[in-house]
Design a protein around this motif. Structure first.
Motif, short mmCIF file in Angstrom:
data_model
loop_
_atom_site.label_atom_id
_atom_site.label_comp_id
_atom_site.label_asym_id
_atom_site.label_seq_id
_atom_site.Cartn_x
_atom_site.Cartn_y
_atom_site.Cartn_z
N ALA A 7 42.52 66.99 59.02
CA ALA A 7 43.74 67.35 58.06
C ALA A 7 44.07 66.47 57.07
O ALA A 7 44.09 66.99 55.84
CB ALA A 7 44.86 68.22 58.95
N VAL A 8 44.30 65.44 57.42
CA VAL A 8 45.00 64.21 56.52
C VAL A 8 43.90 63.95 55.52
O VAL A 8 44.15 63.82 54.37
CB VAL A 8 45.14 63.01 57.36
N ARG A 9 42.63 63.85 56.07
CA ARG A 9 41.50 63.37 55.13
C ARG A 9 41.22 64.64 54.14
O ARG A 9 41.10 64.41 52.74
CB ARG A 9 40.21 63.10 55.88
N SER A 10 41.23 65.76 54.57
CA SER A 10 41.05 67.01 53.60
C SER A 10 42.13 66.95 52.86
O SER A 10 41.83 67.18 51.43
CB SER A 10 40.86 68.17 54.44
N LEU A 11 43.32 66.99 53.27
CA LEU A 11 44.48 67.30 52.22
C LEU A 11 44.55 65.99 51.07
O LEU A 11 44.74 66.53 50.02
CB LEU A 11 45.77 67.16 52.75
N LEU A 12 44.36 65.03 51.80
CA LEU A 12 44.34 63.65 50.78
C LEU A 12 43.35 63.78 49.60
O LEU A 12 43.24 63.60 48.37
CB LEU A 12 44.40 62.47 51.54
N ARG A 13 42.03 63.92 50.24
CA ARG A 13 40.98 64.18 49.28
C ARG A 13 41.02 65.38 48.13
O ARG A 13 40.99 65.11 47.12
CB ARG A 13 39.73 64.49 50.08
N ASP A 14 41.78 66.34 48.65
CA ASP A 14 41.79 67.69 47.71
C ASP A 14 43.04 67.23 46.71
O ASP A 14 42.89 67.42 45.53
CB ASP A 14 42.38 68.87 48.52
N HIS A 15 43.91 66.46 47.19
CA HIS A 15 45.13 66.31 46.23
C HIS A 15 44.64 65.26 45.35
O HIS A 15 44.85 65.31 43.93
CB HIS A 15 46.46 65.68 47.09
N LEU A 16 43.88 63.85 45.68
CA LEU A 16 43.50 63.17 44.76
C LEU A 16 42.47 63.43 43.75
O LEU A 16 42.39 63.27 42.64
CB LEU A 16 42.86 61.72 45.51
N SER A 17 41.39 64.65 44.42
CA SER A 17 40.66 65.21 43.53
C SER A 17 41.28 65.98 42.24
O SER A 17 40.93 65.91 41.10
CB SER A 17 39.52 66.17 44.28
N GLU A 18 42.33 66.67 42.58
CA GLU A 18 43.21 67.35 41.63
C GLU A 18 43.92 66.32 40.66
O GLU A 18 44.07 66.80 39.42
CB GLU A 18 44.19 68.26 42.45
N ILE A 19 44.73 65.44 41.13
CA ILE A 19 45.65 64.67 40.38
C ILE A 19 45.05 63.50 39.83
O ILE A 19 45.47 62.84 38.61
CB ILE A 19 46.92 64.35 41.00
N ARG A 20 43.89 62.96 40.31
CA ARG A 20 43.12 61.77 39.96
C ARG A 20 41.63 61.97 39.85
O ARG A 20 41.09 61.17 40.49
CB ARG A 20 43.79 60.29 40.55
N PRO A 21 41.28 62.93 39.15
CA PRO A 21 39.77 62.99 39.33
C PRO A 21 38.86 62.12 38.80
O PRO A 21 37.72 61.50 39.27
CB PRO A 21 39.47 64.28 38.39
N GLU A 22 39.49 61.08 37.58
CA GLU A 22 38.63 59.97 37.04
C GLU A 22 38.70 58.90 38.46
O GLU A 22 37.53 58.04 38.49
CB GLU A 22 39.29 59.38 35.95
N LEU A 23 39.62 58.67 39.04
CA LEU A 23 39.57 57.60 40.32
C LEU A 23 38.38 58.06 41.33
O LEU A 23 37.73 57.19 41.82
CB LEU A 23 41.11 57.58 40.78
N VAL A 24 38.72 59.50 41.65
CA VAL A 24 37.59 60.05 42.41
C VAL A 24 36.00 59.85 42.24
O VAL A 24 35.35 59.22 42.80
CB VAL A 24 37.92 61.55 43.01
#
Length: 167
Positions: free
Chosen positions: A125-142
């Motif tokens: 859950a933590v991995r999925s939620l964090l990955r989804d959130h980072l992909s949304e708010i910091r796509p350039e970082l991902v």
């Protein structure tokens, strides 16, 4: 661009007064972009207001109607410090990959998601939620991380195939 926009409450700063930079989606075209803007619950507080739907709740299934006055649409994304990102990649490859989030609130909410079957484990859950959130708010970082990780894995494979690593 249309004259109706959508954003998540996750993109709102704690203080929504004055000028702010936030990520919005054009409702008609579904184009996501960062903008410098003013937002308000009441259109009278803005010079040129357009409707802004703010999605709230853990599943973003509640909507609030606000208003937005877009001041600038060509807002630069936060830059990625590649040297720091590379150092973090190396550190996590060589050290522990455990992340702790000490907080009763987060632990309770994530445990609920696991107990109700939405995720198979707390770590998933933590991995999925964090990955989804980072992909949304910091796509350039991902995106840059994926590039660096791919480079690193390619270098590791080339080294092993050339006989330079005995693993």
């Amino acid at each position: 661009m249309s004259d109706q926009y959508i954003t998540s409450e996750d993109h709102l700063p704690a203080d929504t007064s004055g000028e702010l930079t936030l990520q919005v989606m054009d409702q008609a075209t579904k184009h996501i972009f960062r903008t410098r803007a003013r937002i308000a619950r009441d259109p009278d507080g803005l010079t040129d207001p357009d409707p802004l739907t703010i999605l709230r709740g853990p599943h973003e299934n509640r909507e609030e109607q606000w208003y937005i006055e877009i001041l600038e649409t060509q807002v630069e994304e936060p830059s990625v410090d590649e040297e720091t990102l590379r150092a973090c990649l190396e550190e996590t490859r060589e050290g522990s990959d455990v992340i702790t989030a000490r907080g009763e609130d987060v632990k309770t909410l994530v445990s609920y998601l696991v107990e109700t079957g939405e995720y198979s484990s707390v770590s998933n859950a933590v991995r999925s939620l964090l990955r989804d959130h980072l992909s949304e708010i910091r796509p350039e970082l991902v995106e840059r991380y994926v590039d660096l990780r791919t480079e690193h894995e390619r270098e590791d494979l080339e080294l092993r195939l050339s006989g330079g690593d005995d693993e």
